[in-house]
Write a protein that holds these residues in place. Structure first.
Motif, PDB file in Angstrom:
ATOM      1  N   SER A   1       0.853  -1.191   0.000  1.00  0.00           N
ATOM      2  CA  SER A   1       0.000   0.000   0.000  1.00  0.00           C
ATOM      3  C   SER A   1       0.884   1.235   0.000  1.00  0.00           C
ATOM      4  CB  SER A   1      -0.938   0.005   1.207  1.00  0.00           C
ATOM      5  OG  SER A   1      -0.203  -0.009   2.410  1.00  0.00           O
TER       6      SER A   1
ATOM      7  N   GLU B   1       1.139   5.307   1.229  1.00  0.00           N
ATOM      8  CA  GLU B   1       0.597   6.303   2.158  1.00  0.00           C
ATOM      9  C   GLU B   1       0.221   7.540   1.352  1.00  0.00           C
ATOM     10  OE1 GLU B   1       3.222   7.021   5.447  1.00  0.00           O
ATOM     11  OE2 GLU B   1       3.502   4.884   5.820  1.00  0.00           O
ATOM     12  N   ARG B   2      -1.014   7.989   1.527  1.00  0.00           N
ATOM     13  CA  ARG B   2      -1.513   9.143   0.775  1.00  0.00           C
ATOM     14  C   ARG B   2      -1.594  10.410   1.617  1.00  0.00           C
ATOM     15  NH1 ARG B   2      -0.501   8.387  -4.365  1.00  0.00           N
ATOM     16  NH2 ARG B   2      -1.620   6.655  -5.295  1.00  0.00           N
TER      17      ARG B   2
ATOM     18  N   LYS C   1      -4.274   8.192   5.483  1.00  0.00           N
ATOM     19  CA  LYS C   1      -4.930   7.348   4.486  1.00  0.00           C
ATOM     20  C   LYS C   1      -3.900   6.554   3.700  1.00  0.00           C
ATOM     21  CE  LYS C   1      -8.697  10.494   4.039  1.00  0.00           C
ATOM     22  NZ  LYS C   1      -9.972  10.614   3.475  1.00  0.00           N
ATOM     23  N   THR C   2      -4.274   5.320   3.362  1.00  0.00           N
ATOM     24  CA  THR C   2      -3.431   4.476   2.516  1.00  0.00           C
ATOM     25  C   THR C   2      -4.276   3.940   1.367  1.00  0.00           C
ATOM     26  OG1 THR C   2      -3.895   2.495   3.813  1.00  0.00           O
ATOM     27  CG2 THR C   2      -1.929   3.750   4.425  1.00  0.00           C
ATOM     28  N   GLU C   3      -3.597   3.519   0.316  1.00  0.00           N
ATOM     29  CA  GLU C   3      -4.275   2.958  -0.850  1.00  0.00           C
ATOM     30  C   GLU C   3      -3.549   1.679  -1.243  1.00  0.00           C
ATOM     31  OE1 GLU C   3      -4.629   4.153  -5.533  1.00  0.00           O
ATOM     32  OE2 GLU C   3      -4.680   5.771  -4.063  1.00  0.00           O
TER      33      GLU C   3
END
Length: 113
Positions: free
Chosen positions: A79, A81-82, A86-88
């Protein structure tokens, strides 16, 4: 005058720009130059991983991290880190454009279903 061996790579003997570096071969490496010679440095599990090309897939990021000494496995879940907590998730075949300073987390896949 037989000065064929020198410290500089002139001519077609070295068309790919390879100068014997082993750290950038394989996934994520692609040779010593990524077009403009700029490297992209990201963090995978807080460890520095360097890429020559900004276009990568989830699996190529994990493979490059493994080659560069990050203690993960190819089947780990990746993933990015945004920000703002938040992570994607990044799929193995998903293509993303890396930016210098991107932060990734790779963790074991706990699929107990």
């Amino acid at each position: 005058m037989a000065n064929e061996k020198n410290d500089h790579d002139h001519g077609p003997e070295n068309p790919g720009g390879e100068v014997g570096r082993h750290g950038s071969s394989g996934p994520g490496g692609g040779g010593d130059h990524g077009g403009h010679g700029e490297k992209i440095t990201v963090l995978v599990n807080e460890k520095r991983v360097v890429f020559d090309k900004e276009q990568q897939t989830g699996i190529s990021i994990k493979q490059a991290a493994i080659v560069q000494g990050v203690a993960i496995q190819p089947d780990f879940v990746l993933s990015i880190e945004r920000g703002g907590g938040k992570t994607e998730l990044i799929g193995d075949d998903e293509v993303i454009k890396l930016r210098d300073g991107d932060r990734f987390l790779a963790i074991p896949n706990d699929d107990n279903s």
